[in-house]
Structures are given as structure tokens and as C-alpha cells.
Design a protein around this motif. Structure first.
Motif, PDB file in Angstrom:
ATOM      1  N   GLN A  46       0.797  -1.219   0.000  1.00 16.63           N
ATOM      2  CA  GLN A  46       0.000   0.000   0.000  1.00 16.63           C
ATOM      3  C   GLN A  46       0.836   1.279   0.000  1.00 16.63           C
ATOM      4  O   GLN A  46       0.282   2.371   0.053  1.00 16.63           O
ATOM      5  N   ILE A  47       2.145   1.140  -0.062  1.00 17.41           N
ATOM      6  CA  ILE A  47       2.997   2.325   0.033  1.00 17.41           C
ATOM      7  C   ILE A  47       2.813   3.236  -1.176  1.00 17.41           C
ATOM      8  O   ILE A  47       2.612   4.450  -1.048  1.00 17.41           O
ATOM      9  N   LEU A  48       2.866   2.666  -2.373  1.00 15.50           N
ATOM     10  CA  LEU A  48       2.786   3.490  -3.582  1.00 15.50           C
ATOM     11  C   LEU A  48       1.449   4.207  -3.711  1.00 15.50           C
ATOM     12  O   LEU A  48       1.382   5.307  -4.277  1.00 15.50           O
ATOM     13  N   SER A  49       0.386   3.592  -3.185  1.00 17.38           N
ATOM     14  CA  SER A  49      -0.934   4.217  -3.282  1.00 17.38           C
ATOM     15  C   SER A  49      -1.243   5.129  -2.101  1.00 17.38           C
ATOM     16  O   SER A  49      -2.331   5.713  -2.057  1.00 17.38           O
ATOM     17  N   ALA A  50      -0.324   5.246  -1.167  1.00 13.41           N
ATOM     18  CA  ALA A  50      -0.569   6.102   0.001  1.00 13.41           C
ATOM     19  C   ALA A  50      -0.601   7.565  -0.413  1.00 13.41           C
ATOM     20  O   ALA A  50       0.162   8.008  -1.289  1.00 13.41           O
ATOM     21  N   ASP A  51      -1.472   8.315   0.215  1.00 12.20           N
ATOM     22  CA  ASP A  51      -1.639   9.727  -0.101  1.00 12.20           C
ATOM     23  C   ASP A  51      -0.398  10.515   0.315  1.00 12.20           C
ATOM     24  O   ASP A  51      -0.008  10.506   1.482  1.00 12.20           O
ATOM     25  N   GLY A  52       0.222  11.183  -0.636  1.00 17.74           N
ATOM     26  CA  GLY A  52       1.376  12.032  -0.360  1.00 17.74           C
ATOM     27  C   GLY A  52       2.718  11.351  -0.490  1.00 17.74           C
ATOM     28  O   GLY A  52       3.752  12.032  -0.411  1.00 17.74           O
ATOM     29  N   PHE A  53       2.751  10.048  -0.720  1.00 20.20           N
ATOM     30  CA  PHE A  53       4.037   9.348  -0.792  1.00 20.20           C
ATOM     31  C   PHE A  53       4.845   9.803  -1.995  1.00 20.20           C
ATOM     32  O   PHE A  53       6.014  10.200  -1.871  1.00 20.20           O
ATOM     33  N   VAL A  54       4.254   9.755  -3.173  1.00 20.95           N
ATOM     34  CA  VAL A  54       4.987  10.086  -4.395  1.00 20.95           C
ATOM     35  C   VAL A  54       5.406  11.554  -4.394  1.00 20.95           C
ATOM     36  O   VAL A  54       6.550  11.895  -4.728  1.00 20.95           O
ATOM     37  N   SER A  55       4.484  12.436  -4.011  1.00 18.04           N
ATOM     38  CA  SER A  55       4.802  13.867  -4.045  1.00 18.04           C
ATOM     39  C   SER A  55       5.907  14.222  -3.050  1.00 18.04           C
ATOM     40  O   SER A  55       6.820  15.003  -3.368  1.00 18.04           O
ATOM     41  N   SER A  56       5.866  13.646  -1.843  1.00 15.55           N
ATOM     42  CA  SER A  56       6.894  13.942  -0.850  1.00 15.55           C
ATOM     43  C   SER A  56       8.245  13.363  -1.263  1.00 15.55           C
ATOM     44  O   SER A  56       9.288  14.003  -1.078  1.00 15.55           O
ATOM     45  N   LEU A  57       8.235  12.161  -1.828  1.00 11.38           N
ATOM     46  CA  LEU A  57       9.497  11.553  -2.272  1.00 11.38           C
ATOM     47  C   LEU A  57      10.101  12.341  -3.431  1.00 11.38           C
ATOM     48  O   LEU A  57      11.317  12.596  -3.456  1.00 11.38           O
ATOM     49  N   LEU A  58       9.272  12.741  -4.393  1.00  9.90           N
ATOM     50  CA  LEU A  58       9.775  13.544  -5.504  1.00  9.90           C
ATOM     51  C   LEU A  58      10.311  14.888  -5.024  1.00  9.90           C
ATOM     52  O   LEU A  58      11.339  15.376  -5.526  1.00  9.90           O
ATOM     53  N   LEU A  59       9.644  15.488  -4.054  1.00 13.48           N
ATOM     54  CA  LEU A  59      10.126  16.754  -3.508  1.00 13.48           C
ATOM     55  C   LEU A  59      11.494  16.577  -2.857  1.00 13.48           C
ATOM     56  O   LEU A  59      12.403  17.396  -3.065  1.00 13.48           O
ATOM     57  N   SER A  60      11.658  15.514  -2.080  1.00 11.49           N
ATOM     58  CA  SER A  60      12.957  15.274  -1.446  1.00 11.49           C
ATOM     59  C   SER A  60      14.043  15.013  -2.477  1.00 11.49           C
ATOM     60  O   SER A  60      15.183  15.486  -2.332  1.00 11.49           O
ATOM     61  N   LEU A  61      13.719  14.269  -3.534  1.00  4.78           N
ATOM     62  CA  LEU A  61      14.707  14.009  -4.574  1.00  4.78           C
ATOM     63  C   LEU A  61      15.081  15.290  -5.321  1.00  4.78           C
ATOM     64  O   LEU A  61      16.255  15.515  -5.650  1.00  4.78           O
ATOM     65  N   GLU A  62      14.090  16.144  -5.592  1.00  2.00           N
ATOM     66  CA  GLU A  62      14.388  17.414  -6.238  1.00  2.00           C
ATOM     67  C   GLU A  62      15.265  18.289  -5.345  1.00  2.00           C
ATOM     68  O   GLU A  62      16.225  18.919  -5.818  1.00  2.00           O
ATOM     69  N   LEU A  63      14.948  18.329  -4.062  1.00  2.00           N
ATOM     70  CA  LEU A  63      15.777  19.092  -3.123  1.00  2.00           C
ATOM     71  C   LEU A  63      17.185  18.525  -3.048  1.00  2.00           C
ATOM     72  O   LEU A  63      18.165  19.272  -2.947  1.00  2.00           O
ATOM     73  N   ALA A  64      17.292  17.199  -3.095  1.00  2.30           N
ATOM     74  CA  ALA A  64      18.605  16.565  -3.022  1.00  2.30           C
ATOM     75  C   ALA A  64      19.446  16.906  -4.253  1.00  2.30           C
ATOM     76  O   ALA A  64      20.637  17.237  -4.142  1.00  2.30           O
ATOM     77  N   VAL A  65      18.843  16.834  -5.436  1.00  2.00           N
ATOM     78  CA  VAL A  65      19.577  17.159  -6.664  1.00  2.00           C
ATOM     79  C   VAL A  65      20.034  18.613  -6.652  1.00  2.00           C
ATOM     80  O   VAL A  65      21.192  18.929  -6.984  1.00  2.00           O
ATOM     81  N   ALA A  66      19.147  19.510  -6.267  1.00  2.00           N
ATOM     82  CA  ALA A  66      19.515  20.928  -6.212  1.00  2.00           C
ATOM     83  C   ALA A  66      20.599  21.176  -5.168  1.00  2.00           C
ATOM     84  O   ALA A  66      21.543  21.941  -5.409  1.00  2.00           O
ATOM     85  N   THR A  67      20.493  20.530  -4.009  1.00  2.00           N
ATOM     86  CA  THR A  67      21.498  20.718  -2.967  1.00  2.00           C
ATOM     87  C   THR A  67      22.851  20.193  -3.406  1.00  2.00           C
ATOM     88  O   THR A  67      23.886  20.836  -3.183  1.00  2.00           O
ATOM     89  N   ILE A  68      22.877  19.020  -4.036  1.00  2.00           N
ATOM     90  CA  ILE A  68      24.145  18.454  -4.517  1.00  2.00           C
ATOM     91  C   ILE A  68      24.790  19.379  -5.540  1.00  2.00           C
ATOM     92  O   ILE A  68      26.001  19.645  -5.504  1.00  2.00           O
ATOM     93  N   ALA A  69      23.990  19.894  -6.467  1.00  2.00           N
ATOM     94  CA  ALA A  69      24.531  20.779  -7.495  1.00  2.00           C
ATOM     95  C   ALA A  69      25.109  22.051  -6.883  1.00  2.00           C
ATOM     96  O   ALA A  69      26.230  22.470  -7.212  1.00  2.00           O
ATOM     97  N   VAL A  70      24.371  22.670  -5.973  1.00  2.00           N
ATOM     98  CA  VAL A  70      24.823  23.938  -5.386  1.00  2.00           C
ATOM     99  C   VAL A  70      26.059  23.730  -4.531  1.00  2.00           C
ATOM    100  O   VAL A  70      27.049  24.481  -4.632  1.00  2.00           O
ATOM    101  N   VAL A  71      26.054  22.709  -3.677  1.00  2.00           N
ATOM    102  CA  VAL A  71      27.176  22.537  -2.751  1.00  2.00           C
ATOM    103  C   VAL A  71      28.442  22.131  -3.495  1.00  2.00           C
ATOM    104  O   VAL A  71      29.555  22.555  -3.133  1.00  2.00           O
ATOM    105  N   LEU A  72      28.323  21.344  -4.570  1.00  2.00           N
ATOM    106  CA  LEU A  72      29.519  20.981  -5.335  1.00  2.00           C
ATOM    107  C   LEU A  72      30.038  22.168  -6.146  1.00  2.00           C
ATOM    108  O   LEU A  72      31.254  22.360  -6.263  1.00  2.00           O
ATOM    109  N   LEU A  73      29.131  22.970  -6.712  1.00  2.00           N
ATOM    110  CA  LEU A  73      29.564  24.163  -7.437  1.00  2.00           C
ATOM    111  C   LEU A  73      30.272  25.157  -6.522  1.00  2.00           C
ATOM    112  O   LEU A  73      31.172  25.887  -6.959  1.00  2.00           O
ATOM    113  N   LEU A  74      29.895  25.180  -5.268  1.00  2.00           N
ATOM    114  CA  LEU A  74      30.544  26.070  -4.316  1.00  2.00           C
ATOM    115  C   LEU A  74      31.862  25.505  -3.792  1.00  2.00           C
ATOM    116  O   LEU A  74      32.872  26.212  -3.706  1.00  2.00           O
ATOM    117  N   MET A  75      31.858  24.224  -3.441  1.00  2.00           N
ATOM    118  CA  MET A  75      32.974  23.663  -2.701  1.00  2.00           C
ATOM    119  C   MET A  75      34.129  23.189  -3.582  1.00  2.00           C
ATOM    120  O   MET A  75      35.290  23.305  -3.177  1.00  2.00           O
TER     121      MET A  75
END
Length: 272
Positions: A46-75
């Protein structure tokens, strides 16, 4: 001496495995053992059909990609420039990058909340007001990216510093410059290929940080993956534990894949 230490090594490894695997096994049993129903895997199906699972996971992945890009470009440019031009400043930069480990996440989040409240009150008639509104967009809260960049600095700096110590950066840059390459070209074509393992380590540590971070996101009122797991735990405890187990297994799989890729890279470089 090595033969005498072998039993002790196995004993330490066994205790470590028992320490880490026992809670994981208990969590798995909790998710599949339903009183009165026996063993069932509904918490996982029932995980995939749970309300908010996909949207929250995609948000975290988007934040992770943006954070990795910014911190590597800086450091990456900063650490390379520090090693080539100002090695005496290395202790200062190391202390600055280690400060996020000293500041508690609650205090860090409280400071961000204070700044976000101060901005609209004092800058409502300036163009910066829209900036404060844009960084708090719930669909992609850029303020979390900025916070995660700061929190990832200690791990990224350590990973990149260890990678730079393993190579002769000055010789690589001078060779690239003597061949007519500019400074950006020397960094991209000569230094970065030799920092592949360090870059992967930094990216993986940042990804794990963003996926598991809870305090700052919760206090700022956003709902990435970790906050969603907490909210689901109030009504569906088994599902929240099942998601936590799966995320932990995925993290371990990524860590093993990263270790394998790093080992193959070192083997290939040594043969070459």
C-alpha cells in the motif's frame, strides 16, 4: 599475530551485525505481523498508493539534486583554490565548514524562521519581498536547499579534501595550463576526473542527509519525505515503519554500489 586476532575480528563483526540488524529485523517483523491476521505484506503493497508518498518523495529528490549541485559548485572550486593558492587558510576553512555540526538543528531552524519573518515585515515595499515569497514556495522550497547546503558542508568538505590529498593537484593543473587550457578547463578536464570517487562520496552523503532530514523541514512547515513518514506514523504506524525500512535498504544498496564503483575505479587507475 594475524591468526590470533582473527577470532576477535569475527567476534567484533558479529556484535556489530547483531547491533545493527536486530532493530531492523524487529522493524520488519512489526510491519508484516498483524495481530489476528498473521503474516501480511499489506504495509508494503500500500505504500505506492498512500496519499502524499509520491509527491513527498519527488520533492525530497528534487531538493537533493539541487542541494548536490549547489554545494559541489561552491565547494569544488573553493577547495581546489584553497589547496593551490592559500594552503595556510585550510584550518580556517575547515573550522567554518565544521560549524554546522556544532549548531543544533533546532537553533538553526529557529534562526531561519526569524529571518523569514523579519523579511516580509521590513522589506514589504522593496523587490526583495518577492524573493522571500519565492524561496518559501511549497512546491519547491528553495529555503530548504539553502539550509541543506549549509548542513552538508562538513561532509562535502571532508570528502573533497580526502580526494584532493590522494592526487597531485598542482601538477595536474600546471600540465593542463601548459597545454593551453584555461583555469576552468583545467579544473573540469584535469582535476574533476581524478576526483570521481570523492564527488560520488560527497553526493551520496548529501543525498542521505536530504532524504533523512526532519527537524528543519518540520519547523519551517514543509513536507518532504522524512516529514511525510512522521505524519503517516500517527495514523498508519506499520506503513511508516515499512517505508523507513525500505529507505534504509535503498540507502545501503546505494552505499554498496558506491563502494563497488570506487573500488573498480581505483583498480582501473592502478592498472593504468
Amino acid at each position: 599475530m594475524a591468526r590470533r586476532l582473527t577470532p576477535w575480528r569475527w567476534a567484533v563483526l558479529g556484535l556489530a551485525a547483531l547491533y545493527f540488524l536486530t532493530p531492523l529485523a524487529a522493524s520488519v517483523v512489526f510491519t508484516v505481523d498483524v495481530p489476528g491476521q498473521g503474516v501480511t505484506f499489506d504495509a508494503y503493497t500500500q505504500i505506492l498508493s498512500a496519499d502524499g508518498f509520491v509527491s513527498s518523495l519527488l520533492l525530497s529528490l528534487e531538493l537533493a539534486v539541487a542541494t548536490i549541485a549547489v554545494v559541489l559548485l561552491l565547494m569544488v572550486p573553493a577547495v581546489v583554490a584553497l589547496r593551490l593558492g592559500a594552503p595556510r587558510l585550510r584550518p580556517v576553512v575547515e573550522v567554518v565548514c565544521s560549524l554546522p555540526l556544532v549548531v543544533p538543528p533546532i537553533a538553526f531552524a529557529a534562526g531561519i524562521v526569524t529571518v523569514l519573518k523579519w523579511g516580509p515585515e521590513h522589506l514589504s515595499r522593496t523587490p526583495l519581498f518577492q524573493t522571500f515569497v519565492a524561496v518559501q514556495n511549497p512546491s519547491f522550497p528553495a529555503v530548504l536547499v539553502l539550509a541543506y547546503v549549509v548542513m552538508a558542508l562538513p561532509f562535502v568538505y571532508r570528502a573533497l579534501d580526502a580526494g584532493l590529498r590522494a592526487i597531485d593537484v598542482r601538477t595536474l593543473v600546471e600540465a593542463a595550463r601548459s597545454c593551453g587550457a584555461s583555469w576552468p578547463q583545467a579544473l573540469v578536464r584535469a582535476v574533476l576526473p581524478n576526483l570521481r570517487g570523492a564527488l560520488l562520496n560527497a553526493a551520496f552523503l548529501t543525498l542521505a542527509l536530504v532524504l533523512g532530514e526532519f527537524t528543519v523541514a518540520r519547523l519551517l512547515g514543509f513536507q518532504p519525505f522524512a516529514v511525510w513518514i512522521y505524519n503517516v506514523g500517527g495514523s498508519q504506524a506499520q506503513m511508516s515503519v515499512a517505508v523507513s525500512v525500505l529507505s534504509l535498504l535503498v540507502t545501503w544498496a546505494l552505499l554498496l554500489a558506491l563502494a563497488g564503483a570506487g573500488g573498480r575505479t581505483r583498480t582501473a587507475s592502478s592498472r593504468g
